[in-house]
Design an enzyme around this catalytic site. Structure first.
Site, PDB file in Angstrom:
ATOM      1  N   CYS A   1      26.840  19.099 -21.433  1.00 23.08           N
ATOM      2  CA  CYS A   1      25.869  19.695 -22.362  1.00 23.08           C
ATOM      3  C   CYS A   1      26.415  20.921 -23.086  1.00 23.08           C
ATOM      4  O   CYS A   1      25.783  21.414 -24.016  1.00 23.08           O
ATOM      5  CB  CYS A   1      24.574  20.015 -21.643  1.00 23.08           C
ATOM      6  SG  CYS A   1      23.853  18.569 -20.850  1.00 23.08           S
TER       7      CYS A   1
ATOM      8  N   HIS B   1      21.229  25.283 -25.631  1.00 23.75           N
ATOM      9  CA  HIS B   1      21.138  23.896 -25.171  1.00 23.75           C
ATOM     10  C   HIS B   1      19.696  23.612 -24.773  1.00 23.75           C
ATOM     11  O   HIS B   1      19.042  24.421 -24.120  1.00 23.75           O
ATOM     12  CB  HIS B   1      22.086  23.677 -23.995  1.00 23.75           C
ATOM     13  CG  HIS B   1      21.869  22.369 -23.320  1.00 23.75           C
ATOM     14  ND1 HIS B   1      21.790  21.184 -24.029  1.00 23.75           N
ATOM     15  CD2 HIS B   1      21.672  22.041 -22.013  1.00 23.75           C
ATOM     16  CE1 HIS B   1      21.565  20.187 -23.186  1.00 23.75           C
ATOM     17  NE2 HIS B   1      21.480  20.687 -21.966  1.00 23.75           N
TER      18      HIS B   1
ATOM     19  N   ASN C   1      16.226  16.457 -23.391  1.00 20.99           N
ATOM     20  CA  ASN C   1      17.596  16.955 -23.283  1.00 20.99           C
ATOM     21  C   ASN C   1      18.562  15.880 -23.797  1.00 20.99           C
ATOM     22  O   ASN C   1      18.695  14.819 -23.188  1.00 20.99           O
ATOM     23  CB  ASN C   1      17.877  17.285 -21.807  1.00 20.99           C
ATOM     24  CG  ASN C   1      19.284  17.778 -21.568  1.00 20.99           C
ATOM     25  OD1 ASN C   1      20.161  17.660 -22.416  1.00 20.99           O
ATOM     26  ND2 ASN C   1      19.516  18.321 -20.381  1.00 20.99           N
TER      27      ASN C   1
HETATM   28  N1  COA Z   1       6.403  14.792 -11.985  1.00 20.52           N
HETATM   29  C1  COA Z   1       5.673  15.343 -11.025  1.00 20.52           C
HETATM   30  N2  COA Z   1       6.187  16.002  -9.986  1.00 20.52           N
HETATM   31  C2  COA Z   1       7.531  16.122  -9.953  1.00 20.52           C
HETATM   32  C3  COA Z   1       8.362  15.579 -10.942  1.00 20.52           C
HETATM   33  C4  COA Z   1       7.747  14.893 -11.994  1.00 20.52           C
HETATM   34  N3  COA Z   1       8.452  14.328 -12.988  1.00 20.52           N
HETATM   35  N4  COA Z   1       9.644  15.869 -10.630  1.00 20.52           N
HETATM   36  C5  COA Z   1       9.625  16.578  -9.517  1.00 20.52           C
HETATM   37  N5  COA Z   1       8.343  16.720  -9.079  1.00 20.52           N
HETATM   38  C6  COA Z   1       7.860  17.416  -7.907  1.00 20.52           C
HETATM   39  C7  COA Z   1       8.940  17.639  -6.878  1.00 20.52           C
HETATM   40  O1  COA Z   1       9.080  16.480  -6.104  1.00 20.52           O
HETATM   41  C8  COA Z   1       8.395  18.822  -6.112  1.00 20.52           C
HETATM   42  O2  COA Z   1       7.469  18.340  -5.173  1.00 20.52           O
HETATM   43  P1  COA Z   1       7.457  18.945  -3.670  1.00 20.52           P
HETATM   44  O3  COA Z   1       7.148  20.398  -3.841  1.00 20.52           O
HETATM   45  O4  COA Z   1       6.365  18.153  -3.025  1.00 20.52           O
HETATM   46  O5  COA Z   1       8.821  18.691  -3.117  1.00 20.52           O
HETATM   47  C9  COA Z   1       7.619  19.606  -7.145  1.00 20.52           C
HETATM   48  O6  COA Z   1       7.422  18.711  -8.263  1.00 20.52           O
HETATM   49  C10 COA Z   1       8.314  20.856  -7.615  1.00 20.52           C
HETATM   50  O7  COA Z   1       9.672  20.561  -7.791  1.00 20.52           O
HETATM   51  P2  COA Z   1      10.704  21.676  -8.250  1.00 20.52           P
HETATM   52  O8  COA Z   1      12.057  21.094  -8.155  1.00 20.52           O
HETATM   53  O9  COA Z   1      10.450  22.961  -7.559  1.00 20.52           O
HETATM   54  O10 COA Z   1      10.257  21.881  -9.760  1.00 20.52           O
HETATM   55  P3  COA Z   1      10.903  22.809 -10.814  1.00 20.52           P
HETATM   56  O11 COA Z   1       9.928  23.805 -11.277  1.00 20.52           O
HETATM   57  O12 COA Z   1      12.256  23.312 -10.386  1.00 20.52           O
HETATM   58  O13 COA Z   1      11.151  21.795 -12.023  1.00 20.52           O
HETATM   59  C11 COA Z   1      12.942  20.594 -13.002  1.00 20.52           C
HETATM   60  C12 COA Z   1      11.990  20.693 -11.829  1.00 20.52           C
HETATM   61  C13 COA Z   1      13.882  19.417 -12.782  1.00 20.52           C
HETATM   62  C14 COA Z   1      12.123  20.353 -14.263  1.00 20.52           C
HETATM   63  C15 COA Z   1      13.717  21.918 -13.139  1.00 20.52           C
HETATM   64  O14 COA Z   1      14.275  22.273 -11.886  1.00 20.52           O
HETATM   65  C16 COA Z   1      14.821  21.846 -14.150  1.00 20.52           C
HETATM   66  O15 COA Z   1      14.585  21.716 -15.332  1.00 20.52           O
HETATM   67  N6  COA Z   1      16.073  21.961 -13.695  1.00 20.52           N
HETATM   68  C17 COA Z   1      17.216  21.874 -14.587  1.00 20.52           C
HETATM   69  C18 COA Z   1      17.498  20.438 -14.887  1.00 20.52           C
HETATM   70  C19 COA Z   1      18.405  20.293 -16.078  1.00 20.52           C
HETATM   71  O16 COA Z   1      18.254  20.998 -17.041  1.00 20.52           O
HETATM   72  N7  COA Z   1      19.363  19.356 -16.004  1.00 20.52           N
HETATM   73  C20 COA Z   1      20.268  19.109 -17.054  1.00 20.52           C
HETATM   74  C21 COA Z   1      21.174  20.259 -17.236  1.00 20.52           C
HETATM   75  S1  COA Z   1      22.227  20.057 -18.612  1.00 20.52           S
END
Ligand code: COA
Length: 313
Positions: free
Chosen positions: A108, A233, A263
């Protein structure tokens, strides 16, 4: 010698997948996706070459230059259509480009890596006109049954035509980096889908973008409040907001398209840049900060002095 942006173009697949569409097949909700990521919908479809060709053609037309006047093309992609040959070979043939072409994979952060590379090749006199494309079909390496990743990614492409210029050019400073010891945090094995530790990516992403952007601004002796537009990004609106807050740049100065695109990896920065141009958010002389991070984990930032329409005026 330097590089000047002469034209730009984008391409998105026609098929729109909304959060409501994903609710039908995944244990998720529009409210969760919007609140946690800022994404409302994404575009899905085409091949990486098709999107790159469409964005490249649009950029060449906007620049008003012939394809065979391009003497080097860089296709930034982490989703090539084949392992061999490079997807840029297909793009080169379809557009009738001159000179050579190669693919660049810095995930990315790819478009910033590509821009810095293009600037160096133009500044050194290796090339006099370059086509820089970021194009991705992440939908092909997404596990559509995994709610942790399926809600995040989309397909798209953006391109710039860059010319060698006798003055210092528009790229004022840059920073490229990598922490390969974190390569396990976000990966897709050959033939497999994206696997990711979302929380760890989030944590590292904010830190990497802030540190890289800060180094870039320091190298150019520019203060954060002098930056007219940040083009980050487009991974997650919360990452963008956290990075802006820590940099001391008002959130309103960030260019965003991820609500409509998700993304799109290497394509996300040019898509957001061109969207900002179309919204008349840039004037000649404005300082524009591009900053990205991605699998690897890579990061890269570039500070540009904007020049309206790019051409010598
Ligand atoms: N819908 C509903 N619930 C979801 C979900 C979805 N699509 N994806 C995850 N969850 C749940 C998880 O299972 C977790 O449940 P739990 O507490 O029972 O285990 C809960 O939501 C919270 O998860 P968490 O990982 O703390 O959420 P978050 O606030 O960190 O958001 C992301 C998750 C993936 C959106 C976030 O971490 C993120 O954007 N990370 C970077 C990813 C990225 O940018 N990748 C590419 C980089 S180039």
């Amino acid at each position: 010698m330097g590089a000047r942006i002469r034209g730009w173009g984008t391409a998105l697949p026609t098929e729109i997948v909304t959060n409501a569409d994903l609710e039908k097949t995944l244990d998720t909700s529009d409210a969760w996706i919007l609140a946690r990521t800022g994404i409302r919908e994404r575009r899905i479809g085409s091949s990486t070459a098709e999107l790159a060709i469409a964005a490249g053609r649009s950029a060449l037309a906007h620049a008003g230059v012939e394809a065979d006047s391009v003497d080097l093309t860089i296709l930034c992609t982490t989703t090539p259509d084949d392992s061999v040959p490079a997807t840029s070979a297909h793009v080169h043939d379809a557009l009738g480009l001159g000179g050579g072409a190669f693919d660049l994979n810095a995930a990315c952060a790819g478009f910033v890596y590509g821009l810095v590379t293009a600037d160096a090749l133009l500044s050194s006199g290796t090339a006099s006109r370059m086509l820089l494309i970021g194009a991705e079909t992440l939908s092909r390496i997404t596990d559509w049954t995994d709610r942790n990743t399926a809600v995040l990614f989309g397909d798209g492409a953006g391109a710039l035509v860059l010319d060698r210029t006798a003055d210092e050019g528009q790229l004022l400073a840059s920073d490229l980096g990598l922490d390969g010891s974190a390569r396990h945090v976000l990966r897709a094995p050959i033939g497999g889908a994206i696997q990711m530790d979302g929380r760890e990516v989030f944590r590292r992403a904010v830190r990497a973008m802030v540190d890289s952007a800060t180094r870039t601004l320091q190298r150019a002796k520019v203060r954060p409040d002098q930056v007219a537009l940040v083009v980050p990004h487009q991974a997650n609106i919360r990452i963008i907001q956290a990075a802006c807050d820590r940099l001391g740049i008002d959130r309103s100065r960030a260019a965003t398209v991820l609500d409509r695109t998700g993304n799109t990896s290497s394509a996300s920065i040019p898509l957001a840049l061109v969207d900002a141009i179309h919204k008349d958010r840039l004037e000649t002389g404005d300082l524009v900060l591009l900053t990205g991070f991605g699998a690897g984990m890579t990061w890269g930032s570039a500070l540009i002095r904007w020049h309206a329409e790019g051409t010598d005026q």
